[in-house]
Design a protein around this motif. Structure first.
Motif, PDB file in Angstrom:
ATOM      1  N   HIS A 242       9.526   6.136  17.234  1.00 51.70           N
ATOM      2  CA  HIS A 242       8.559   7.180  16.976  1.00 51.70           C
ATOM      3  C   HIS A 242       7.233   7.169  17.714  1.00 51.70           C
ATOM      4  CE1 HIS A 242       6.766   4.662  13.799  1.00 51.70           C
ATOM      5  NE2 HIS A 242       5.698   5.389  14.010  1.00 51.70           N
ATOM      6  N   PRO A 243       6.546   6.014  17.846  1.00 48.44           N
ATOM      7  CA  PRO A 243       5.193   6.199  18.372  1.00 48.44           C
ATOM      8  C   PRO A 243       5.163   6.360  19.882  1.00 48.44           C
ATOM      9  CG  PRO A 243       5.521   3.932  17.701  1.00 48.44           C
ATOM     10  CD  PRO A 243       6.816   4.614  17.603  1.00 48.44           C
TER      11      PRO A 243
ATOM     12  N   GLY B 244       0.523   4.006   7.312  1.00 51.28           N
ATOM     13  CA  GLY B 244       1.785   4.554   7.808  1.00 51.28           C
ATOM     14  C   GLY B 244       2.610   5.140   6.674  1.00 51.28           C
ATOM     15  N   SER B 245       2.666   4.404   5.570  1.00 54.37           N
ATOM     16  CA  SER B 245       3.459   4.877   4.445  1.00 54.37           C
ATOM     17  C   SER B 245       2.900   6.170   3.879  1.00 54.37           C
ATOM     18  CB  SER B 245       3.501   3.827   3.340  1.00 54.37           C
ATOM     19  OG  SER B 245       4.353   2.784   3.712  1.00 54.37           O
TER      20      SER B 245
ATOM     21  N   ALA C 248      -3.202  -0.318  13.936  1.00 53.54           N
ATOM     22  CA  ALA C 248      -2.017  -1.001  14.452  1.00 53.54           C
ATOM     23  C   ALA C 248      -2.363  -1.762  15.731  1.00 53.54           C
ATOM     24  CB  ALA C 248      -0.902   0.011  14.727  1.00 53.54           C
TER      25      ALA C 248
ATOM     26  N   ARG D 286       4.624  12.180  24.168  1.00 48.56           N
ATOM     27  CA  ARG D 286       5.010  13.349  23.399  1.00 48.56           C
ATOM     28  C   ARG D 286       3.877  14.365  23.298  1.00 48.56           C
ATOM     29  NH1 ARG D 286       7.417  13.910  17.798  1.00 48.56           N
ATOM     30  NH2 ARG D 286       6.145  12.109  17.279  1.00 48.56           N
TER      31      ARG D 286
ATOM     32  N   PHE E 174      -3.840   9.732  11.676  1.00 48.57           N
ATOM     33  CA  PHE E 174      -3.371   9.146  12.924  1.00 48.57           C
ATOM     34  C   PHE E 174      -4.447   8.295  13.596  1.00 48.57           C
ATOM     35  CE2 PHE E 174      -4.446  10.244  17.306  1.00 48.57           C
ATOM     36  CZ  PHE E 174      -3.488   9.577  18.047  1.00 48.57           C
TER      37      PHE E 174
ATOM     38  N   GLN F 219      10.912   1.467  14.626  1.00 48.33           N
ATOM     39  CA  GLN F 219       9.549   1.020  14.863  1.00 48.33           C
ATOM     40  C   GLN F 219       8.934   0.447  13.583  1.00 48.33           C
ATOM     41  OE1 GLN F 219       7.822   0.910  17.648  1.00 48.33           O
ATOM     42  NE2 GLN F 219       5.941   0.215  16.671  1.00 48.33           N
ATOM     43  N   LEU F 220       9.248   1.121  12.478  1.00 43.42           N
ATOM     44  CA  LEU F 220       8.726   0.648  11.205  1.00 43.42           C
ATOM     45  C   LEU F 220       9.330  -0.708  10.861  1.00 43.42           C
ATOM     46  CD1 LEU F 220       8.761   3.819   8.951  1.00 43.42           C
ATOM     47  CD2 LEU F 220       7.179   3.111  10.723  1.00 43.42           C
TER      48      LEU F 220
ATOM     49  N   TRP G 174       8.368   7.324   1.562  1.00 46.80           N
ATOM     50  CA  TRP G 174       7.409   6.239   1.808  1.00 46.80           C
ATOM     51  C   TRP G 174       7.891   5.349   2.950  1.00 46.80           C
ATOM     52  CZ3 TRP G 174       2.874   6.699  -0.401  1.00 46.80           C
ATOM     53  CH2 TRP G 174       2.779   7.347  -1.649  1.00 46.80           C
ATOM     54  N   TRP G 175       9.181   5.252   3.071  1.00 43.61           N
ATOM     55  CA  TRP G 175       9.729   4.283   4.037  1.00 43.61           C
ATOM     56  C   TRP G 175      11.043   4.820   4.577  1.00 43.61           C
ATOM     57  CZ3 TRP G 175       7.898   0.146   6.413  1.00 43.61           C
ATOM     58  CH2 TRP G 175       8.798  -0.687   7.092  1.00 43.61           C
TER      59      TRP G 175
ATOM     60  N   SER H  47       4.241  13.524   5.707  1.00 43.64           N
ATOM     61  CA  SER H  47       4.912  14.335   6.721  1.00 43.64           C
ATOM     62  C   SER H  47       6.440  14.250   6.682  1.00 43.64           C
ATOM     63  CB  SER H  47       4.385  13.991   8.118  1.00 43.64           C
ATOM     64  OG  SER H  47       4.647  12.658   8.410  1.00 43.64           O
ATOM     65  N   TRP H  48       6.998  13.156   6.151  1.00 45.37           N
ATOM     66  CA  TRP H  48       8.464  13.093   6.079  1.00 45.37           C
ATOM     67  C   TRP H  48       8.982  13.178   4.657  1.00 45.37           C
ATOM     68  CZ3 TRP H  48       8.352   8.000   9.293  1.00 45.37           C
ATOM     69  CH2 TRP H  48       8.022   8.304  10.619  1.00 45.37           C
TER      70      TRP H  48
ATOM     71  N   ALA I 240       3.755   8.818   6.195  1.00 48.16           N
ATOM     72  CA  ALA I 240       5.184   9.107   6.111  1.00 48.16           C
ATOM     73  C   ALA I 240       5.489   9.946   4.877  1.00 48.16           C
ATOM     74  CB  ALA I 240       5.977   7.802   6.075  1.00 48.16           C
TER      75      ALA I 240
HETATM   76  C1  HEM Z   1       3.740  -1.456  15.138  1.00 51.67           C
HETATM   77  C2  HEM Z   1       2.939  -0.798  14.447  1.00 51.67           C
HETATM   78  C3  HEM Z   1       2.756   0.678  14.579  1.00 51.67           C
HETATM   79  C4  HEM Z   1       2.263   1.357  15.636  1.00 51.67           C
HETATM   80  C5  HEM Z   1       1.785   0.812  16.957  1.00 51.67           C
HETATM   81  C6  HEM Z   1       2.281   2.715  15.265  1.00 51.67           C
HETATM   82  C7  HEM Z   1       1.836   3.706  16.089  1.00 51.67           C
HETATM   83  C8  HEM Z   1       1.925   5.021  15.762  1.00 51.67           C
HETATM   84  C9  HEM Z   1       1.558   6.086  16.611  1.00 51.67           C
HETATM   85  C10 HEM Z   1       1.004   5.887  18.011  1.00 51.67           C
HETATM   86  C11 HEM Z   1       1.817   7.227  15.965  1.00 51.67           C
HETATM   87  C12 HEM Z   1       1.577   8.604  16.455  1.00 51.67           C
HETATM   88  C13 HEM Z   1       2.894   9.180  16.848  1.00 51.67           C
HETATM   89  C14 HEM Z   1       2.803  10.605  17.132  1.00 51.67           C
HETATM   90  O1  HEM Z   1       1.824  11.236  16.799  1.00 51.67           O
HETATM   91  O2  HEM Z   1       3.780  11.094  17.679  1.00 51.67           O
HETATM   92  C15 HEM Z   1       2.357   6.908  14.716  1.00 51.67           C
HETATM   93  C16 HEM Z   1       2.772   7.835  13.789  1.00 51.67           C
HETATM   94  C17 HEM Z   1       3.268   7.521  12.559  1.00 51.67           C
HETATM   95  N1  HEM Z   1       3.458   6.247  12.053  1.00 51.67           N
HETATM   96 FE1  HEM Z   1       3.108   4.560  13.000  1.00 51.67          FE
HETATM   97  N2  HEM Z   1       2.783   2.831  14.005  1.00 51.67           N
HETATM   98  C18 HEM Z   1       3.080   1.608  13.551  1.00 51.67           C
HETATM   99  C19 HEM Z   1       3.611   1.268  12.344  1.00 51.67           C
HETATM  100  C20 HEM Z   1       3.912   2.174  11.349  1.00 51.67           C
HETATM  101  C21 HEM Z   1       4.388   1.853  10.066  1.00 51.67           C
HETATM  102  C22 HEM Z   1       4.619   0.406   9.584  1.00 51.67           C
HETATM  103  C23 HEM Z   1       4.584   3.021   9.393  1.00 51.67           C
HETATM  104  C24 HEM Z   1       5.089   3.291   8.008  1.00 51.67           C
HETATM  105  C25 HEM Z   1       5.179   2.518   7.027  1.00 51.67           C
HETATM  106  C26 HEM Z   1       4.247   4.065  10.262  1.00 51.67           C
HETATM  107  C27 HEM Z   1       4.324   5.385   9.946  1.00 51.67           C
HETATM  108  C28 HEM Z   1       3.982   6.391  10.794  1.00 51.67           C
HETATM  109  C29 HEM Z   1       4.133   7.792  10.509  1.00 51.67           C
HETATM  110  C30 HEM Z   1       4.697   8.384   9.238  1.00 51.67           C
HETATM  111  C31 HEM Z   1       3.701   8.498  11.608  1.00 51.67           C
HETATM  112  C32 HEM Z   1       3.692   9.984  11.785  1.00 51.67           C
HETATM  113  C33 HEM Z   1       4.852  10.380  12.647  1.00 51.67           C
HETATM  114  C34 HEM Z   1       4.915  11.829  12.853  1.00 51.67           C
HETATM  115  O3  HEM Z   1       5.086  12.580  11.874  1.00 51.67           O
HETATM  116  O4  HEM Z   1       4.785  12.248  14.009  1.00 51.67           O
HETATM  117  N3  HEM Z   1       3.845   3.517  11.458  1.00 51.67           N
HETATM  118  N4  HEM Z   1       2.420   5.560  14.595  1.00 51.67           N
END
Ligand code: HEM
Ligand SMILES: Nc1ncnc2c1ncn2[C@@H]1O[C@H](COP(=O)(O)OP(=O)(O)OP(=O)(O)O)[C@@H](O)[C@H]1O
Ligand SMILES: Nc1ncnc2c1ncn2[C@@H]1O[C@H](COP(=O)(O)OP(=O)(O)OP(=O)(O)O)[C@@H](O)[C@H]1O
Ligand SMILES: [Mg+2]
Ligand SMILES: [Mg+2]
Lengths: 194, 226, 212, 212, 194
Positions: free
Chosen positions: B173-174, B98-99, B51, B179, B44, B116-117, B109-110, B105-106, B102
């Motif tokens: 998600h983010p 991110g992938s 990002a 959260r 993270f 958001q993705l 890959w996608w 944890s999920w 993902a």
């Molecule tokens: C715009 C770009 C992105 C931003 C600003 C961003 C931001 C974040 C943030 C802040 C978190 C933490 C969320 C949390 O802990 O609850 C997070 C988690 C995550 N992000 Fe991103 N993300 C971006 C793009 C992506 C992309 C493109 C992917 C996948 C291909 C991705 C996959 C994930 C995954 C899998 C998590 C973990 C979620 C979880 O299990 O809580 N993110 N992201």
């Protein structure tokens, strides 16, 4: 009217012009010659405002609407008629007595009969005549003419001579040609590109 | 004169190195394990910082683009391009980290359901098209103009797309800061801030390195053609 | 006022060209019809409203894209764009006129397509129509801009969809939203905002696309 | 053998023209992904398989139309078709080479698109793939023929769409049929029959289209 | 080689040519002149086999692969390089020693240095030179040249003169021009369209 100091132009990595100096006073007539690929068209396009020099300084002291540019391409729509093309340009240039001038020019350049035909069906010489009409339509103060005699028959060339005769002295000219004798007598400035 | 009081490149590189090492130490040895995601959550720190940094790069690119169009600043075109380029590099890293996350944890890959993705993908596609555009025009004033215009379109597209995604009313998600609210403090916050700083300085260093290289190449070309 | 006169003259020219050559509109119509045929077979009878209106939006975006690809063909063929750029009119008038012409073609295609859609699939709500109208504005303004860009590059044909689709996605989201939810106000407002924002941007930036 | 050599030289030229605009393949990939993103927002998650294969067909028809629209652009721009017609090769070689080139591009786009589609939406049945391949053949042969007609008829008129629409819709129906029904044999046979019939017709008639 | 009897041509309702008679024997050199829009291009296209007469009879005694046609347009692909263009035509015409001939022609017309550039970036004169290379590539027995001197500089025109000198007598020529003096000395047949 035109002042070029050490002007150069590159296309990508290819140098086309280098260190060109040119001064054309108001009312002057500059004759640009040089072999194929020397950069005449490139220079004329820069003076008309269609391209920027890569180096050096180029000043052209006239607003855009007072420039008439004759390019290698006729710059008219092939699917429109001669009349529609000239009418469009007349509107864009806010020509006074637009319709009258269009009629006058079409007649002068021998296109009156063909005015309702698609330009795409014109012969090459007729297209060149139409391009000349387009250039003269708004009575420009600076005429930039790239090989204006191309494709014209003897009568067309004489017509163009007359036009030059009439306008020369009053308007500024920048003319490129492969047949300098034809316009030699007007020339006040000569530029030979190599 | 604007360039005179820039930080010298070696100093930047050292700062980037120190910060990255510090971030790694903090993330892997100091920050506590996440309650429900365990060790994998540590990605993270980088994922989010990267990002954010890529958005910064896109913003910087747009700013330089504006300077090109407005002030005709002679270096602005190159600077804008390099900034967008860094943005795309970091953007790929966002997709990558991110992938990976993902997948861990999920289990996928996608996920298309995560808007958001998809949003990020859209922006990524846009900037990829920016590159295609730039490479299909010969170098010169026209290319500079077109690049600048699309760099500006990009930064307008970002908030508009954000709004659109919000409107799409799916789960987004983010939402860390809401959260994780309470849990987001202490070492986690420090680790995050240091990683964020590290990535930003790293990005800036890379930007400066690439820019120096490009300027040198331009200079060489000028000399060769003169 | 001069500005409007320029726009009118230029847009009239585009309509005239289409009347003469009939290049654009028929292929747009063909595509729309083909899309409906495809979905007539592909969508199981009684598919959700949601699926049907999604299909409508797909059809609109791609039909527009076909039209946009041809928008600047007459200018490119003989480099006429040079002459337009030299003319004393504000350069943005070229963009505005072309957008209006494109809008007219897209509108014409939709005047055929929407009733067919309503007939085959699913009634039309007023909010869908409003959404389509608003999205058309965005599609045509941004699309024309991108089309002009694609003309001056070498990769032209492929570049247009690449640049256009990411920019059009917010429109699709807003449009689908406006046609499926019960209170479409927010979506319509969003589409309007998009239109205003991007129209201003295109208007201000067009000059840089066509001159060095 | 000379015939084949001509076809090869002409098709090679088209591929060269295409590859000149450098990154064709990466842009194709970007294009496909962009199209799927649009679909994603238009169609609700978990739409039926049939709706998904409808989308696939929409994408294919669109790409084909896009490709056909530009197939003869290089020849039209400078009237190069005159020179090809004067060359001693059999005129049908011009048509065959162009069809092959168009098929190659469409095929390349699909080689990218089909796996992406399979990955994102929904597995691929062999009958879909077969249907796509057969429909491609028909689209390219007939489309190229019609495209050439449109180039030479001076006032390009309504010919292209008027001819192409009725000619292409059966292909779309056959293709969609092949991918949605359980026993696609009849549809595939229909597509095959169509291909053979129209390929022969185009091959024989092309000469009359390009010379007076 | 060419035998036209009372040839006429209509475009739609418009009559462009009427009652043209022309005889060019093998090895002859026919010079076609006439004002803009007289129908020179139309006649040449018919003789090259690109159009049919609406009336009268036209016989051209040579197979398609032995004709070389220089049109107003250069008939080359703008997005290909000069080399690629010539190579394509060389293949289609099954030219022997194709690569060597291509190299020879490019050098002769001063395009060797530019052989790897897109034709779209060529200057107008360079494009015309390339078109001439294309026409001469397969060593045609009948050369149909529509205003071949257009856009050429003095050196290019001399080059073309040389070519005509070399081939004339052996090959048959049908040439239209607005500058008949230039080729007067070759002419065996003259046709003036009005
Ligand atoms: C715009 C770009 C992105 C931003 C600003 C961003 C931001 C974040 C943030 C802040 C978190 C933490 C969320 C949390 O802990 O609850 C997070 C988690 C995550 N992000 Fe991103 N993300 C971006 C793009 C992506 C992309 C493109 C992917 C996948 C291909 C991705 C996959 C994930 C995954 C899998 C998590 C973990 C979620 C979880 O299990 O809580 N993110 N992201
Ligand atoms: N857009 C371009 N990209 C790359 N090179 C170009 C471009 N335009 C022109 N050139 C090159 O610049 C040189 C000069 O071209 P230009 O058209 O100015 O010549 P010119 O003097 O007008 O020749 P001509 O007498 O044949 O018309 C040529 O070598 C040409 O290949
Ligand atoms: N496809 C066409 N459709 C209709 N009219 C045509 C077509 N092609 C040529 N014309 C007309 O035929 C006449 C003769 O044209 P052509 O091109 O043969 O003249 P030309 O003698 O070559 O003239 P130039 O010296 O200007 O090249 C012109 O009036 C032209 O408008
Ligand atoms: Mg020139
Ligand atoms: Mg002619």
């Amino acid at each position: 009217m035109i002042e070029a100091r050490n002007v150069g132009r590159l296309f990508g990595d290819k140098r086309v012009l280098r260190g060109v100096d040119l001064d054309v006073p108001r009312g002057g007539f500059a004759l640009v010659t040089g072999p194929n690929g020397a950069g005449k068209t490139t220079l004329l396009r820069m003076c008309a405002g269609l391209a920027l020099p890569s180096e050096g300084e180029l000043r052209v002291d006239v607003t855009r609407e007072r420039i008439g540019f004759l390019a290698h391409d006729p710059l008219v729509y092939r699917e429109l008629t001669a009349l529609e093309n000239l009418d469009l340009y007349g509107k864009l240039y806010r020509v006074l007595e637009r319709k009258e001038r269009v009629g006058m020019l079409l007649e002068r350049f021998g296109l009156w009969e063909a005015r309702h035909e698609r330009v795409g069906a014109y012969s090459r010489g007729m297209t060149q005549r139409l391009a000349l009409c387009r250039v003269l339509l708004h009575d420009p103060a600076l005429l930039v003419l790239d090989e204006p005699y191309t494709a014209l028959d003897a009568q067309g060339a004489d017509l163009l001579d007359e036009q030059l005769d009439e306008l020369h002295g009053d308007r500024t000219f920048l003319v490129s040609t492969h047949d300098p004798e034809r316009v030699e007598r007007f020339a006040t400035t000569r530029l030979v590109l190599a | 004169m604007r360039r005179a009081h820039r930080i010298p490149l070696p100093a930047l590189a050292v700062a980037a190195l120190v910060l990255v090492v510090a971030a790694l130490v903090l993330v892997f040895f100091v920050a506590p394990n996440d309650a429900d995601q365990g060790f994998s959550q540590r990605i993270f720190y980088f994922h989010v910082s990267i990002a954010f940094t890529s958005y910064l790069c896109f913003g910087a690119g747009a700013w330089k683009a504006l300077r090109h169009l407005w002030k005709r600043d002679p270096h602005a075109d190159l600077e804008s391009y390099v900034a967008v380029h860094q943005g795309v590099i970091f953007g790929s890293l966002v997709l990558l980290t991110g992938s990976i996350w993902a997948k861990i944890s999920w289990g996928h890959w996608w996920l298309w359901s995560e808007n958001q993705l998809v949003l990020f993908l859209v922006l990524f596609l846009f900037y990829a098209a920016y590159f295609m555009l730039r490479f299909s025009v010969d170098p010169g004033p026209q290319r500079a103009n077109l690049s600048a215009v699309y760099a500006l379109f990009g930064v307008v597209l970002v908030p508009v797309s954000f709004m659109a995604i919000r409107l799409a009313q799916h789960f987004i998600h983010p939402v860390v800061f809401t959260r994780h609210g309470a849990a987001f403090g202490g070492w986690i916050l420090v680790a995050y801030l240091v990683s964020q700083a590290a990535i930003i300085v790293l990005a800036y260093t890379l930007y400066r390195v690439e820019l120096a290289g490009k300027l040198l190449a331009a200079r060489v070309r000028e000399l060769r053609l003169a | 006022m001069n500005y409007l006169a320029d726009v009118r003259a230029l847009a009239r020219k585009d309509l005239l060209l289409e009347l003469r050559a009939r290049d654009t509109l028929p292929s747009m119509l063909l595509f729309v019809v083909a899309v409906f045929v495809v979905f007539h077979f592909a969508l199981p009878a009684g598919s959700s409203d949601r699926a049907a209106s999604g299909l409508l939006w797909v059809a609109i975006v791609f039909t527009a894209l076909l039209g946009l690809g041809r928008a600047f063909v007459p200018e490119r063929e003989q480099r006429v764009l040079d002459a337009l750029v030299l003319a004393p009119c504000d350069r943005s008038a070229i963009w505005l006129a072309k957008s209006i012409a494109t809008f007219a073609f897209l509108g014409a295609a939709e005047v055929v397509a929407l009733p067919v859609f309503a007939l085959f699939f699913h009634g039309l709500s007023w909010s869908t129509v409003a959404g389509v109208a608003l999205a058309d504005v965005g599609i045509c303004t941004v699309g024309t801009f991108v089309g002009a860009t694609a003309v001056v590059t070498r990769a032209r044909e492929l570049l247009l969809p690449l640049l256009f689709l990411p920019l059009a996605i917010p429109l699709v989201i807003g449009g689908v939203g406006a046609s499926v939810v019960d209170a479409p106000g927010r979506y319509l407002a969003f589409l309007g905002l998009y239109d205003v924002l991007f129209a201003l941007l295109c208007w201000a930036a067009f000059e840089y696309v066509v001159v060095e």
